[in-house]
Write a protein that holds these residues in place. Structure first.
Motif, PDB file in Angstrom:
ATOM      1  N   GLY A  18       0.658  -1.128  -0.287  1.00 41.05           N
ATOM      2  CA  GLY A  18      -0.049   0.010   0.040  1.00 41.05           C
ATOM      3  C   GLY A  18       0.930   1.381   0.061  1.00 41.05           C
ATOM      4  O   GLY A  18       2.270   1.171  -0.372  1.00 41.05           O
ATOM      5  N   TRP A  67      -4.589  -5.243   8.008  1.00 39.39           N
ATOM      6  CA  TRP A  67      -4.174  -6.582   8.280  1.00 39.39           C
ATOM      7  C   TRP A  67      -3.095  -6.699   9.453  1.00 39.39           C
ATOM      8  O   TRP A  67      -2.442  -7.593   9.650  1.00 39.39           O
ATOM      9  N   GLY A 118      -2.416   6.708  10.564  1.00 43.35           N
ATOM     10  CA  GLY A 118      -1.967   7.771   9.596  1.00 43.35           C
ATOM     11  C   GLY A 118      -3.021   8.077   8.415  1.00 43.35           C
ATOM     12  O   GLY A 118      -4.084   7.445   8.582  1.00 43.35           O
ATOM     13  N   GLY A 156       3.769   1.052   2.530  1.00 40.68           N
ATOM     14  CA  GLY A 156       4.681   0.085   2.565  1.00 40.68           C
ATOM     15  C   GLY A 156       5.473   0.537   1.498  1.00 40.68           C
ATOM     16  O   GLY A 156       6.810   0.425   1.234  1.00 40.68           O
ATOM     17  N   ALA A 207       0.805  -9.182  -0.996  1.00 40.14           N
ATOM     18  CA  ALA A 207       0.188 -10.410  -0.983  1.00 40.14           C
ATOM     19  C   ALA A 207      -0.690 -10.474  -2.406  1.00 40.14           C
ATOM     20  O   ALA A 207      -1.075 -11.451  -3.070  1.00 40.14           O
ATOM     21  N   ARG A 208      -1.328  -9.198  -2.652  1.00 40.43           N
ATOM     22  CA  ARG A 208      -2.233  -9.155  -3.889  1.00 40.43           C
ATOM     23  C   ARG A 208      -1.445  -8.309  -5.003  1.00 40.43           C
ATOM     24  O   ARG A 208      -0.487  -8.420  -5.510  1.00 40.43           O
ATOM     25  N   ARG A 235       2.394 -13.649  -0.632  1.00 41.02           N
ATOM     26  CA  ARG A 235       1.708 -13.216   0.507  1.00 41.02           C
ATOM     27  C   ARG A 235       2.688 -14.042   1.718  1.00 41.02           C
ATOM     28  O   ARG A 235       3.321 -14.944   1.765  1.00 41.02           O
ATOM     29  N   TYR A 262      -3.211   8.701   3.993  1.00 42.78           N
ATOM     30  CA  TYR A 262      -2.390   8.669   2.654  1.00 42.78           C
ATOM     31  C   TYR A 262      -1.527   9.690   2.553  1.00 42.78           C
ATOM     32  O   TYR A 262      -0.641   9.638   2.043  1.00 42.78           O
ATOM     33  N   THR A 263      -2.041  11.186   2.767  1.00 48.41           N
ATOM     34  CA  THR A 263      -1.141  12.281   2.509  1.00 48.41           C
ATOM     35  C   THR A 263       0.102  12.158   3.140  1.00 48.41           C
ATOM     36  O   THR A 263       1.066  12.606   2.744  1.00 48.41           O
ATOM     37  N   GLY A 285     -13.745   0.997   1.057  1.00 52.75           N
ATOM     38  CA  GLY A 285     -12.209   0.916   1.783  1.00 52.75           C
ATOM     39  C   GLY A 285     -12.325   1.009   2.916  1.00 52.75           C
ATOM     40  O   GLY A 285     -13.446   1.288   3.741  1.00 52.75           O
ATOM     41  N   LEU A 286     -11.187   0.569   3.549  1.00 54.77           N
ATOM     42  CA  LEU A 286     -11.182   0.387   4.918  1.00 54.77           C
ATOM     43  C   LEU A 286     -10.219   1.018   5.699  1.00 54.77           C
ATOM     44  O   LEU A 286      -8.863   0.949   5.357  1.00 54.77           O
ATOM     45  N   ARG A 287     -10.493   2.142   6.537  1.00 56.54           N
ATOM     46  CA  ARG A 287      -9.542   2.814   7.341  1.00 56.54           C
ATOM     47  C   ARG A 287      -8.755   2.274   8.329  1.00 56.54           C
ATOM     48  O   ARG A 287      -9.507   1.572   9.213  1.00 56.54           O
ATOM     49  N   ARG A 338      -8.588   3.058  -2.611  1.00 58.58           N
ATOM     50  CA  ARG A 338     -10.011   3.255  -2.171  1.00 58.58           C
ATOM     51  C   ARG A 338     -10.335   4.355  -1.357  1.00 58.58           C
ATOM     52  O   ARG A 338     -11.310   4.491  -0.593  1.00 58.58           O
TER      53      ARG A 338
END
Ligand code: FAD
Length: 609
Positions: A49, A264, A405, A52, A71-72, A223, A407-408, A371-373, A81
């Protein structure tokens, strides 16, 4: 085991251009997989993401040997998202969290002016002032005006080059001139300010490629299934290559492992639960749903920020579309494919229709995404009030977890966690230099943008095509144009999504690490949310182009298309379901293209903490 295999030399050789070294090609994946097996890395990052990919870039640019495993697909989690804003957060200003606003506006300035001007641009946003008695009106304008002025001052005084126009007060007529669809009876005026807008998935790919250009091994569909430990120290990870399900798991050795796994994160702690460790941080998921509607459904030249009972709602122009979001509700179901329910969609329509002169209906909706925060938990009961700040912890020697955190501020999180890694590794001080490091495609962008008419003339395409490419690839556009020169068929617009070219699909497969049709239609392009058919009418054409680039036979092409169509259908079904449970069950009807099983949240018990 070596720390500098032949492959490292190849990617780091000065005779190889930074662009060539940053190509995430199928051959590069094979050689990077080999590096994972053969080398011991200074830093291994789990999670592709924004956090990472940012951490991998930070570490690689400090001269460390780095691997990134996802993993994906890159940005397949939360980082594709979001609301797609690079923002200081007016809300934090209101909560007087000035340090957060300052930090985020500094990052906004850096991204728009130096690091990624090709991907991050100013977007005007109106703060509508609701009807009120005359004294309250004065108070309101002063209150919001002061907030927005403070925002500008923070950006100008502290931000690294403002990169944004200043705010302006508008009367009711002025506001309706900018946003004719705003109901006159719902406003007394507005304040217009600016924030940054980004294609979130593309910035992550760009970060990972820039890290690769500096020597990082970047492997998706890889993964992590466990940690390799020696005594009470983490010395690597166990990895499964999801593109070769029959091949055995293998170990990757690293002096420091950084887990940047968003929602995760608790899984990482769980992998160590047998040694009775306290994870140090805990992340909970809050679901945010967005709708995408065509630009013609609302008449306006700026975005809107609206206050709701629990949070805020954005209505943001996005190319030929509007993005409307978001919701904010607790989520404990499948984290790989969070599902939007009919209730979420109704909520968003109701909220936005409060201020629009022509109400939107479900017929207006082109795309929906959820999406998941990743929220650091434990500070408040309501998810909207949980902190967006990040944390870095070291639950076991050799393992750093970074989460929270937004994205910004990905670069700040990345620098913080790699500072910790550098301290652990010892040796000379190596400060973060990512504030000085333009991403691939950023160098020379302003000049290329100025020359876009010329470039278009030289290549026999319209200026619109060049603008579209420059805003997505920056100066790497030359490589797409070279592909088109070599194979003019690649100039063909994609079926069902004519604003995109076939060349973009081929390029995604050859240089941007796309391995599946879903990667291209959902993240390298945004066709899955920008078309009412959600990419279904594009799938066959895109699979043919991708198949050509990746050597897929007929059976693979058919399988990719079939999977994609099934995914679209499952999402449509889930969006008709009344609530989270039924929506989740409908979405789970189609497994992940990489063979993921359902990916439920894992609750840590109190004893784990
Ligand atoms: C609805 C919504 C709107 C938002 N809007 C904004 C906004 O406008 N502006 C802003 O600044 N922020 C925004 N945010 C916040 C921002 O999007 C997130 O904070 C950020 O994307 C989180 O990135 P991440 O890299 O930490 O997590 P992720 O992007 O989720 O990345 C984690 C990665 O780890 C991978 N992974 C997990 N387990 C493993 C494993 N075992 N092995 C290998 N890989 C693994 C996952 O596949 C995933 O790709 C928004 C968030 C949401 C949900």
């Amino acid at each position: 085991m070596t720390t500098s295999s032949a492959n490292v030399d190849v990617v780091r050789s000065p005779s190889v251009s930074r662009y060539a070294a940053g190509r995430l090609s199928p051959i590069r994946r094979v050689s990077d997989l080999r590096r994972l097996r053969d080398e011991q890395f200074d830093v291994l990052v789990i999670g592709g993401g924004v956090t990472g990919a940012g951490a991998a870039l930070d570490a690689a640019s400090r001269g460390l040997s780095v691997a990134l495993v996802e993993a994906r697909d890159l940005a397949a989690g939360t980082s594709s998202r979001s609301s797609k804003l690079i923002h200081g957060g007016l809300r934090y200003l209101e909560q007087l969290e000035l340090h957060l606003v300052h930090e985020a506006l500094t990052e906004r300035g850096l991204l728009t002016s130096r690091l990624a001007p090709h991907l991050v641009r100013p977007v005007p946003i109106l703060v509508p002032l609701p009807p009120a008695s005359p004294p309250a009106r004065v108070w309101q304008r002063a209150y919001y005006g002061l907030g927005v002025a403070a925002y500008d001052v923070f950006a100008g005084v502290f931000g690294s080059g403002r990169g944004m126009p200043l705010h302006r007060h508008l009367t009711r007529d002025g506001a309706r001139h900018v946003f004719p669809s705003l109901r006159a009876d719902k406003i007394t005026g507005a304040i217009r300010y600016y924030d940054g807008q980004v294609d979130d998935a593309r910035l992550v790919v760009n970060l990972a490629r820039t890290a690769a250009s500096l020597g990082a091994a970047v492997v998706t569909s890889a993964r992590v299934t466990g940690f390799v430990r020696e005594a009470r120290e983490v010395v690597g990870v166990k990895v499964r290559d999801l593109e070769s399900p029959d091949s055995p798991e293998f170990e990757v050795r690293a002096r420091t492992v950084v887990a940047a796994t968003g929602v995760w994160s608790d899984d990482m702690s769980r992998m160590l639960s047998d040694v009775g460790l306290r994870p140090g941080l805990r992340v909970r998921a809050s679901k945010g749903v967005h709708l995408v509607v065509p630009r013609s459904a609302i008449t306006g030249e700026a975005g809107l920020i609206l206050r709701t009972a629990t949070s805020v709602l954005f209505v943001i122009p996005w190319g030929g579309h509007w993005i409307i979001g978001t919701t904010d509700t607790d989520w404990q179901l499948d984290r790989s494919h969070p599902a939007a329910s009919a209730r979420d969609i109704r909520y968003l329509l109701d909220q936005v229709n409060e201020v629009l002169d022509r109400p939107l209906t479900t017929d207006d909706i082109e795309g929906v995404y959820a999406g998941l925060r990743p929220l650091l938990s434990g500070e408040a009961d309501s998810t909207s009030k949980l902190s967006r700040e990040h944390a870095v912890v070291e639950p076991m020697l050799g393992l750093l977890l970074v989460a929270g955190g937004k994205y910004t501020t990905y670069r700040v999180m990345a620098a913080d966690v790699i500072d910790r890694a550098v301290r652990r590794l010892g040796g000379p001080p190596r400060p973060s230099r990512t504030d000085q490091l333009p991403l691939l495609g950023a160098d020379g962008f302003p000049a290329a943008w100025r020359d876009r008419m010329d470039i278009a003339r030289r290549h026999g395409v319209t200026a619109g095509v060049i603008e579209h490419l420059l805003e997505r690839y920056g100066t790497l556009t030359v490589h797409l144009l070279a592909m088109i020169t070599a194979n003019p068929e690649l100039a063909t617009p994609l079926a069902g999504a004519p604003e995109y070219l076939a060349a973009e699909v081929a390029y995604a497969a050859q240089a941007e690490g796309a391995l599946h049709l879903d990667d291209v239609l959902t993240r390298r392009t945004r066709i899955s949310i920008e078309t009412a058919h959600r990419g279904a009418e594009t799938a066959t054409h895109a699979a043919a182009v991708m198949g050509e680039a990746l050597g897929w036979d007929e059976a693979v092409r058919a399988r990719e298309v079939e999977h994609y169509l099934a995914r679209v259908e499952a999402e449509r079904q889930s969006q008709k379901m009344p609530d989270d449970l039924t929506a989740d069950a409908a979405r789970l009807g189609v497994p992940d293209v990489r063979g993921y099983a359902a990916d439920r949240g894992t609750e840590l018990s109190e004893a784990d903490l």
